[in-house]
Enzyme design. Structure first.
Site, PDB file in Angstrom:
ATOM      1  CD  GLU A  38       7.108 -13.475 -78.673  1.00 22.10           C
ATOM      2  OE1 GLU A  38       7.624 -12.928 -79.658  1.00 22.10           O
ATOM      3  OE2 GLU A  38       7.395 -13.147 -77.500  1.00 22.10           O
ATOM      4  CG  HIS A  55      10.447 -10.912 -78.842  1.00 22.06           C
ATOM      5  ND1 HIS A  55       9.214 -10.360 -79.145  1.00 22.06           N
ATOM      6  CD2 HIS A  55      11.351  -9.922 -79.014  1.00 22.06           C
ATOM      7  CE1 HIS A  55       9.374  -9.090 -79.493  1.00 22.06           C
ATOM      8  NE2 HIS A  55      10.662  -8.802 -79.420  1.00 22.06           N
ATOM      9  CG  ASN A  88      12.552  -5.975 -83.216  1.00 19.46           C
ATOM     10  OD1 ASN A  88      13.386  -5.102 -83.444  1.00 19.46           O
ATOM     11  ND2 ASN A  88      11.334  -5.919 -83.712  1.00 19.46           N
ATOM     12  CB  CYS A 122      10.506  -6.539 -76.159  1.00 22.02           C
ATOM     13  SG  CYS A 122      11.543  -5.893 -77.488  1.00 22.02           S
ATOM     14  N   GLY A 128       7.043  -3.626 -78.558  1.00 20.82           N
ATOM     15  CA  GLY A 128       6.506  -2.543 -79.365  1.00 20.82           C
ATOM     16  C   GLY A 128       7.601  -1.604 -79.835  1.00 20.82           C
ATOM     17  N   GLY A 145       9.432   2.274 -80.776  1.00 21.08           N
ATOM     18  CA  GLY A 145       9.560   3.620 -80.244  1.00 21.08           C
ATOM     19  C   GLY A 145      10.526   3.751 -79.081  1.00 21.08           C
ATOM     20  N   GLY A 160      16.094  -1.611 -79.910  1.00 20.70           N
ATOM     21  CA  GLY A 160      17.141  -0.635 -80.141  1.00 20.70           C
ATOM     22  C   GLY A 160      17.429   0.220 -78.924  1.00 20.70           C
ATOM     23  CG  PHE A 161      15.428   2.780 -77.178  1.00 18.22           C
ATOM     24  CD1 PHE A 161      15.902   4.047 -76.847  1.00 18.22           C
ATOM     25  CD2 PHE A 161      14.761   2.618 -78.382  1.00 18.22           C
ATOM     26  CE1 PHE A 161      15.718   5.119 -77.708  1.00 18.22           C
ATOM     27  CE2 PHE A 161      14.559   3.683 -79.244  1.00 18.22           C
ATOM     28  CZ  PHE A 161      15.044   4.943 -78.909  1.00 18.22           C
ATOM     29  CD  GLN A 172      13.164  -0.866 -74.555  1.00 19.11           C
ATOM     30  OE1 GLN A 172      12.533   0.098 -74.989  1.00 19.11           O
ATOM     31  NE2 GLN A 172      13.733  -1.761 -75.358  1.00 19.11           N
ATOM     32  CB  SER A 182       8.894  -4.506 -82.436  1.00 16.51           C
ATOM     33  OG  SER A 182       8.171  -4.993 -81.326  1.00 16.51           O
TER      34      SER A 182
END
Length: 398
Positions: free
Chosen positions: A365, A363, A310, A268, A240, A242, A312-313, A272, A46
């Site tokens: 996990e 996350h 983790n 994550c 992931g 992007g 950013g969107f 989205q 990510s």
């Protein structure tokens, strides 16, 4: 020790010492608030195309081992630390952090005020940046490169908004992770999950294997026919890198799964993409959530979890009440926000009420900890088990 310079696209610069490989690297600069788990951070796909600032001041004292990587390589574009360990001190260490960065060509910088950098990013938002050291600090004539030239170089890097990156970190070929011995009842068949690799971490299929699940990890380019051909009891979308708005293929694949009412779980980036598949928008956070200390409330139970993040969107969905998924005038029925971040009210989870589908923005996990959210894998198993016995109701029993 040679010098290095961290340059932000707004013109700020921070001189320090070269750490890891020397040269030039560009990317979006972000900060991680975890005090432990730097090896998991470095190997998390990510972080592809991101320069990571560690807010904890002392990094590297446990070295690098062969057990904790979350993938086959280091993915960060660059690494920024304040005070790197002189030597590792841990019985599992096989190499120093500095040696690992050098071996994989990861350009870093140390000896900078990471607290000041973090405060600046919190106030101004994450932005593009570059780390320059060694030959990258001089021009063809052997003169020190001007700061304005380095800023221009940073601004030439592509922004994260609009970036479709899952294909750059995903596997090329399918592989299978079988259940842990003894996790499946004698004479029973294991549940089968198809996990779409958008930047998956190795601990995720392991968490499913612990629960008696056979996981087929497939590339992000997998087609609906390829996924359905594996006869999954459930489908999983991983974390992931992007911009989720750019992931049109993956969104179409997810809609094919929802149309067939196959149990779905996303984390994550997968959260989205569920949001966008349902017709909600996504937006870029000012500085994102990255670390292992975010408080999130599970609205189903009222429990507050400390969680690993983790991203950013985020998904733009109504925080209160039930909403009808906007895609094609309610094709997917009702949805609720199942989890919310207690720091800033960011949507941290979605649960479909008329489909067996749910997701979270963090996350569960959590290889580096904490493990408060591990129950979500149990919830996914329960959902698949109910579906296979034709007793499936809604995803989260709201």
């Amino acid at each position: 020790m040679s010098g290095a310079l961290l340059v932000l696209e707004d013109g700020r610069s921070y001189p320090g010492d070269a750490f890891g490989a020397t040269g030039e690297t560009l990317g979006e600069i972000v900060f991680n608030t975890g005090m432990t788990g730097y090896q998991e951070t470095l190997t998390d796909p990510s972080y592809h195309r991101q320069i990571v600032v560690m807010t904890a001041p002392h990094i590297g004292n446990t070295g690098m081992n062969d057990e904790d990587p979350e993938s086959t390589r280091i993915w960060v574009a660059g690494y920024v630390v304040r005070d790197p360990a002189v030597r590792p001190s841990n019985w599992r260490s096989r190499r120093s952090l500095d040696d690992a960065l050098v071996a994989e060509g990861i350009v870093g910088i140390s000896g900078v005020d990471t607290r000041a950098i973090t405060r600046h990013l919190r106030e101004q938002g994450v932005m593009r940046a570059g780390i320059f050291s060694g030959d990258a600090l001089v021009d063809e004539a052997g003169r020190t490169r001007r700061l304005e030239d380095l800023v221009a170089r940073v601004r030439s890097a592509p922004p994260m908004t609009g970036a479709d990156l899952a294909g750059e970190v995903s596997v090329d070929e399918r592989y299978t992770v079988d259940p842990v011995p003894g996790s499946v009842a004698e004479g029973a068949e294991p549940l089968t999950v198809v996990a779409v690799d958008l930047g998956i971490k190795s601990m995720t299929p392991h968490r499913l294997a612990e629960r008696g699940v056979r996981t087929h990890v497939v590339p992000s380019t997998a087609t609906p026919d390829e996924v359905l051909g594996l006869a999954p009891d459930g489908v999983f979308f991983s974390n992931g890198p992007g911009d989720p708005a750019a992931a049109t293929h993956e969104i179409d694949l997810l809609r094919a799964v929802l149309d067939r009412k196959i149990p779905f779980f996303g984390i994550c980036y997968g959260n989205q993409l569920l949001g966008r598949a349902l017709g909600f928008g996504t937006y870029k956070l000012v500085y994102g959530h990255r670390g292992i200390n975010q408080p999130v409330m599970d609205r189903r139970t009222g429990k507050v979890e400390i969680t690993a993040h983790n991203h950013g969107f985020a998904v733009d969905a109504p925080l209160t009440g039930e909403a009808v998924a906007p895609h094609e005038e309610g094709r997917y029925g009702r949805v609720v926000v199942s989890h919310v971040d207690l720091n800033d009210d960011v949507v941290e989870g979605l649960a479909c009420l008329d489909l067996p589908a749910f997701s979270v923005q963090y996350h569960p996990e959590a290889a580096a900890g904490p493990h408060d959210a591990a129950y979500l894998f149990d919830r996914f198993v329960e959902l698949m088990t109910a579906s296979t016995t034709e007793e499936a109701g809604d995803a989260a029993s709201y």
